[in-house]
Design a protein around this motif. Sequence first.
Motif, short mmCIF file in Angstrom:
data_model
loop_
_atom_site.label_atom_id
_atom_site.label_comp_id
_atom_site.label_asym_id
_atom_site.label_seq_id
_atom_site.Cartn_x
_atom_site.Cartn_y
_atom_site.Cartn_z
N GLN A 72 0.80 -1.16 0.00
CA GLN A 72 0.01 0.01 -0.07
C GLN A 72 0.75 1.12 -0.03
OE1 GLN A 72 -3.33 0.15 -0.26
NE2 GLN A 72 -3.12 2.11 -0.81
N GLU A 73 1.95 1.40 0.80
CA GLU A 73 2.83 2.28 0.89
C GLU A 73 3.44 2.64 -0.48
OE1 GLU A 73 5.44 1.95 4.15
OE2 GLU A 73 4.07 2.26 5.63
N VAL A 74 3.83 1.57 -1.40
CA VAL A 74 4.50 1.77 -2.50
C VAL A 74 3.44 2.43 -3.46
CG1 VAL A 74 5.45 0.32 -4.45
CG2 VAL A 74 6.07 -0.10 -2.27
N ILE A 75 2.65 1.63 -3.46
CA ILE A 75 1.29 2.42 -4.30
C ILE A 75 0.80 3.65 -4.07
CG2 ILE A 75 -1.32 2.23 -4.89
CD1 ILE A 75 -1.08 -0.69 -4.34
N ASP A 76 0.99 4.26 -2.72
CA ASP A 76 0.50 5.61 -2.60
C ASP A 76 1.86 6.34 -3.11
OD1 ASP A 76 -1.57 4.83 -1.24
OD2 ASP A 76 -0.64 4.79 0.82
N LYS A 77 3.14 6.01 -3.08
CA LYS A 77 4.18 6.95 -3.49
C LYS A 77 4.34 6.78 -4.82
CE LYS A 77 6.46 6.28 1.12
NZ LYS A 77 7.49 5.59 1.85
N THR A 78 3.84 5.68 -5.63
CA THR A 78 4.08 5.71 -6.96
C THR A 78 3.27 6.67 -7.87
OG1 THR A 78 4.56 3.42 -6.89
CG2 THR A 78 4.08 4.13 -8.95
N SER A 79 4.02 7.69 -8.61
CA SER A 79 3.17 8.66 -9.19
C SER A 79 2.75 8.00 -10.50
CB SER A 79 4.42 9.68 -9.86
OG SER A 79 5.01 9.04 -10.93
N GLU A 80 1.56 8.73 -10.98
CA GLU A 80 0.79 8.16 -12.25
C GLU A 80 1.60 8.08 -13.42
OE1 GLU A 80 -2.57 7.04 -13.93
OE2 GLU A 80 -2.50 8.13 -11.78
N GLU A 81 2.72 8.98 -13.62
CA GLU A 81 3.79 8.78 -14.56
C GLU A 81 4.35 7.76 -14.80
OE1 GLU A 81 7.87 11.06 -15.58
OE2 GLU A 81 5.91 12.30 -15.79
N VAL A 82 5.02 7.45 -13.62
CA VAL A 82 5.53 6.03 -13.13
C VAL A 82 4.64 4.76 -13.30
CG1 VAL A 82 6.69 4.32 -11.59
CG2 VAL A 82 7.47 6.73 -11.85
N SER A 83 3.38 4.82 -12.76
CA SER A 83 2.53 3.61 -12.93
C SER A 83 2.31 3.34 -14.63
CB SER A 83 1.19 4.14 -12.14
OG SER A 83 0.24 3.06 -12.38
N ASP A 84 2.10 4.60 -15.35
CA ASP A 84 1.71 4.33 -16.82
C ASP A 84 2.85 3.66 -17.41
OD1 ASP A 84 -0.60 5.72 -16.61
OD2 ASP A 84 0.17 7.62 -17.05
N LYS A 85 4.27 3.60 -16.72
CA LYS A 85 5.08 3.08 -17.64
C LYS A 85 5.16 1.54 -17.29
CE LYS A 85 8.20 7.06 -17.55
NZ LYS A 85 9.49 7.77 -17.13
N ILE A 86 4.72 0.95 -16.28
CA ILE A 86 4.75 -0.48 -16.00
C ILE A 86 3.69 -1.30 -16.81
CG2 ILE A 86 3.89 -1.97 -14.05
CD1 ILE A 86 4.62 0.38 -12.00
N ASP A 87 4.09 -2.39 -17.31
CA ASP A 87 3.31 -3.28 -18.12
C ASP A 87 3.00 -4.32 -16.70
OD1 ASP A 87 2.60 -5.50 -19.60
OD2 ASP A 87 4.22 -5.61 -20.81
N TRP A 88 1.75 -3.90 -16.53
CA TRP A 88 0.96 -4.63 -15.40
C TRP A 88 0.61 -5.91 -15.92
CZ3 TRP A 88 1.46 -2.90 -10.81
CH2 TRP A 88 1.40 -1.37 -10.72
N THR A 89 0.15 -6.19 -17.20
CA THR A 89 0.06 -7.66 -17.53
C THR A 89 1.34 -8.56 -17.45
OG1 THR A 89 -1.67 -7.03 -19.15
CG2 THR A 89 -0.74 -9.07 -19.58
N LYS A 90 2.25 -8.12 -17.95
CA LYS A 90 3.73 -8.80 -17.75
C LYS A 90 3.84 -8.71 -16.11
CE LYS A 90 8.53 -8.42 -19.06
NZ LYS A 90 9.72 -7.88 -19.76
#
Length: 152
Positions: A72-90
């Motif tokens: 939860q802490e990592v999610i809270d600290k992750t910016s939208e810009e960084v989140s958009d770069k993550i290949d969530w399916t992979k």
Amino acid sequence: MSLGNHLFHARKRRGMSQEEVAEKLGISRQTVSKWETDETLPDIRQSKRLAVLYGLSLDELVEFDIDVKEIQEVIDKTSEEVSDKIDWTKAWSKKYPILATYQGEVDTACYVKELERLLRSLEKEYGYNELDAFLVLKDILAAIWKEREKRI
């Protein structure tokens, strides 16, 4: 995870020794050790003081889950810009391999049409924007999953 284990992880997370906790609570280090090894339990007053000391609610202390809290802490600290770069399916396919293989097996076109219809319905009936409609649909699917798990 036992209450003692919860107490141990909460204390470690705060970077405190058993001696420091004992001093702040006016008890012996052995008492803290007995709590953390489930030999004895803190009373409700001591539990509340522990929760305050560890920066948790009493509920969080009793049901403390180190992995969930850290995630939860990592999610809270992750910016939208960084989140958009993550290949969530992979990322998730390491835990759920079907995510890496279903595209070659499932004709998704009919599901896309039906899901689009459901999303438009949520947007129209409740005035949700596109993202909110997706999130509501995700929660509806999660609720169905939990209900099915109960039946198993």
